[in-house]
Design an enzyme around this catalytic site. Structure first.
Site, PDB file in Angstrom:
ATOM      1  N   ARG A  11       0.823  -1.223   0.000  1.00 38.45           N
ATOM      2  CA  ARG A  11       0.000   0.000   0.000  1.00 38.45           C
ATOM      3  C   ARG A  11       0.850   1.263   0.000  1.00 38.45           C
ATOM      4  O   ARG A  11       0.329   2.358  -0.265  1.00 38.45           O
ATOM      5  CB  ARG A  11      -0.959  -0.016   1.191  1.00 38.45           C
ATOM      6  CG  ARG A  11      -2.300  -0.676   0.939  1.00 38.45           C
ATOM      7  CD  ARG A  11      -2.215  -2.004   0.255  1.00 38.45           C
ATOM      8  NE  ARG A  11      -3.480  -2.727   0.243  1.00 38.45           N
ATOM      9  CZ  ARG A  11      -3.644  -3.932  -0.278  1.00 38.45           C
ATOM     10  NH1 ARG A  11      -2.609  -4.570  -0.828  1.00 38.45           N
ATOM     11  NH2 ARG A  11      -4.823  -4.514  -0.249  1.00 38.45           N
ATOM     12  N   LEU A 107      21.279   9.938  27.313  1.00 38.31           N
ATOM     13  CA  LEU A 107      22.436  10.099  26.438  1.00 38.31           C
ATOM     14  C   LEU A 107      23.318  11.268  26.882  1.00 38.31           C
ATOM     15  O   LEU A 107      22.822  12.364  27.131  1.00 38.31           O
ATOM     16  CB  LEU A 107      21.975  10.329  25.002  1.00 38.31           C
ATOM     17  CG  LEU A 107      21.153   9.191  24.384  1.00 38.31           C
ATOM     18  CD1 LEU A 107      20.770   9.530  22.954  1.00 38.31           C
ATOM     19  CD2 LEU A 107      21.932   7.881  24.427  1.00 38.31           C
ATOM     20  N   ASN A 128      12.855  17.728  27.760  1.00 39.95           N
ATOM     21  CA  ASN A 128      13.590  18.767  28.497  1.00 39.95           C
ATOM     22  C   ASN A 128      14.580  19.476  27.577  1.00 39.95           C
ATOM     23  O   ASN A 128      15.127  18.888  26.644  1.00 39.95           O
ATOM     24  CB  ASN A 128      14.290  18.182  29.728  1.00 39.95           C
ATOM     25  CG  ASN A 128      15.482  17.344  29.352  1.00 39.95           C
ATOM     26  OD1 ASN A 128      16.585  17.861  29.162  1.00 39.95           O
ATOM     27  ND2 ASN A 128      15.265  16.041  29.199  1.00 39.95           N
ATOM     28  N   THR A 131      18.474  18.296  27.013  1.00 41.31           N
ATOM     29  CA  THR A 131      18.679  17.211  26.044  1.00 41.31           C
ATOM     30  C   THR A 131      18.385  17.688  24.637  1.00 41.31           C
ATOM     31  O   THR A 131      19.092  17.338  23.687  1.00 41.31           O
ATOM     32  CB  THR A 131      17.777  16.016  26.403  1.00 41.31           C
ATOM     33  OG1 THR A 131      17.966  15.698  27.779  1.00 41.31           O
ATOM     34  CG2 THR A 131      18.119  14.791  25.562  1.00 41.31           C
ATOM     35  N   CYS A 170      18.525  26.153  12.878  1.00 43.32           N
ATOM     36  CA  CYS A 170      18.594  24.988  13.770  1.00 43.32           C
ATOM     37  C   CYS A 170      17.686  25.232  14.973  1.00 43.32           C
ATOM     38  O   CYS A 170      17.088  26.298  15.116  1.00 43.32           O
ATOM     39  CB  CYS A 170      20.038  24.705  14.197  1.00 43.32           C
ATOM     40  SG  CYS A 170      20.665  25.743  15.528  1.00 43.32           S
ATOM     41  N   CYS A 173      18.351  28.343  16.948  1.00 41.34           N
ATOM     42  CA  CYS A 173      17.877  29.598  16.338  1.00 41.34           C
ATOM     43  C   CYS A 173      16.463  29.917  16.824  1.00 41.34           C
ATOM     44  O   CYS A 173      16.088  31.074  16.980  1.00 41.34           O
ATOM     45  CB  CYS A 173      17.848  29.481  14.813  1.00 41.34           C
ATOM     46  SG  CYS A 173      19.442  29.282  14.011  1.00 41.34           S
ATOM     47  N   CYS A 186       5.212  16.973  31.458  1.00 48.35           N
ATOM     48  CA  CYS A 186       3.851  16.484  31.629  1.00 48.35           C
ATOM     49  C   CYS A 186       3.524  16.176  33.084  1.00 48.35           C
ATOM     50  O   CYS A 186       2.371  16.236  33.500  1.00 48.35           O
ATOM     51  CB  CYS A 186       3.649  15.247  30.763  1.00 48.35           C
ATOM     52  SG  CYS A 186       3.897  15.579  29.020  1.00 48.35           S
ATOM     53  N   CYS A 243      23.565  32.771  15.854  1.00 47.84           N
ATOM     54  CA  CYS A 243      23.396  31.488  16.573  1.00 47.84           C
ATOM     55  C   CYS A 243      24.760  30.849  16.805  1.00 47.84           C
ATOM     56  O   CYS A 243      25.511  30.612  15.859  1.00 47.84           O
ATOM     57  CB  CYS A 243      22.507  30.549  15.760  1.00 47.84           C
ATOM     58  SG  CYS A 243      22.365  28.899  16.507  1.00 47.84           S
ATOM     59  N   CYS A 246      24.798  27.060  14.901  1.00 43.26           N
ATOM     60  CA  CYS A 246      24.870  26.914  13.430  1.00 43.26           C
ATOM     61  C   CYS A 246      25.313  28.188  12.724  1.00 43.26           C
ATOM     62  O   CYS A 246      25.809  28.130  11.603  1.00 43.26           O
ATOM     63  CB  CYS A 246      23.523  26.480  12.882  1.00 43.26           C
ATOM     64  SG  CYS A 246      22.266  27.795  12.897  1.00 43.26           S
TER      65      CYS A 246
HETATM   66 ZN   LIG Z   1      21.088  27.871  14.820  1.00 38.43          ZN
END
Ligand SMILES: [Zn+2]
Length: 252
Positions: A11, A107, A128, A131, A170, A173, A186, A243, A246
């Protein structure tokens, strides 16, 4: 693709926009999902069902009874089990051929760096800011597309940051780091159950469009959803030339 795969994904394959080539691209792809909660649950289910070949599932938390109101990949049997492992067990029942790798940990920068490097698309399904910014930095560094989702109370957000593009904004930004650690979750504010399904499913859709190379991913746009009014608003995201993540770096 073998005959069972041609049947299983028929499909999709019959859609002109996807076809055998697009489905094969999905089968060859690796997606990193950070967070197997409300957003990561539907995202993982649809990415596996839709034929993404390999999923890297990262979550350091265990399933709690209060999660089951919205984190639909988990069941009462998985209370107390690591969320990434619980998700793997459910996906194995649904789609045994999907390769699933579990990272049952929160991580750090080093592990994020190696996981993002292996992924074709990254889904931020965390709750959060700390992270989120760490994921963004790794995605900018490795020039990997980031599909970011958020849901709180009745308000949802979705944005696609295609870091392969030289001029793409990014996450930083849009949300400069403010160092508060991000207490808006939550557990504090509550969240409407289907809202996380809507946003998480859209994250899966945007990831599949990027991987399968069809449609127009919501690159450089920020979508806000009000579940009480069923109202969507879209903003164009400008890149912040200042920024620190980036902006200062040339991206040839
Ligand atoms: Zn940026």
């Amino acid at each position: 693709m073998d005959d069972p795969q041609l049947l299983r994904y028929s499909r999709h394959i019959m859609l002109d926009e996807i076809g055998i080539e697009g489905q094969q691209r999905l089968l060859d792809a690796t997606v990193l999902i950070v967070g197997l909660g409300g957003l990561g649950s539907p995202a993982a289910l649809y990415l596996a069902a839709g034929g993404v070949g390999r999923l890297l599932l990262a979550d350091g938390d265990t399933v709690d009874l209060t999660n089951l109101q919205r984190q639909v990949i988990h069941t009462e049997d998985s209370v107390g089990v690591n969320k990434a492992e619980s998700a793997r067990q459910q996906l194995a029942r649904m789609s045994p051929a999907t390769q699933v790798e579990v990272i049952p940990a929160r991580l750090d920068e080093a592990s994020l760096d190696s996981l993002v490097a292996r992924a074709d698309v990254v889904l931020d399904c965390t709750d959060n800011y700390k992270t989120r910014h760490a994921i963004n930095r790794a995605c900018v560094q490795h020039r990997k597309p980031l599909v970011s989702g958020a849901a709180l109370s009745f308000a949802g957000q979705l944005a696609v940051f295609d870091n392969r593009q030289a001029e793409a904004p990014c996450y930083h930004c849009l949300f400069p780091e403010q160092g508060d650690g991000g207490a808006q979750n939550c557990a504090t504010f509550g969240v409407f159950s289907p809202l996380v399904g809507i946003i998480g499913t859209m994250q899966a859709a945007e990831a599949m469009k990027l991987l399968g190379e069809f449609g127009s991913p919501e690159t450089g746009r920020f979508l806000m959803f009000d579940a009480l009014k069923n109202d969507w608003q879209t903003l164009r995201l400008p890149r912040d030339p200042m920024c620190p993540v980036c902006g200062g770096k040339p991206r040839p």
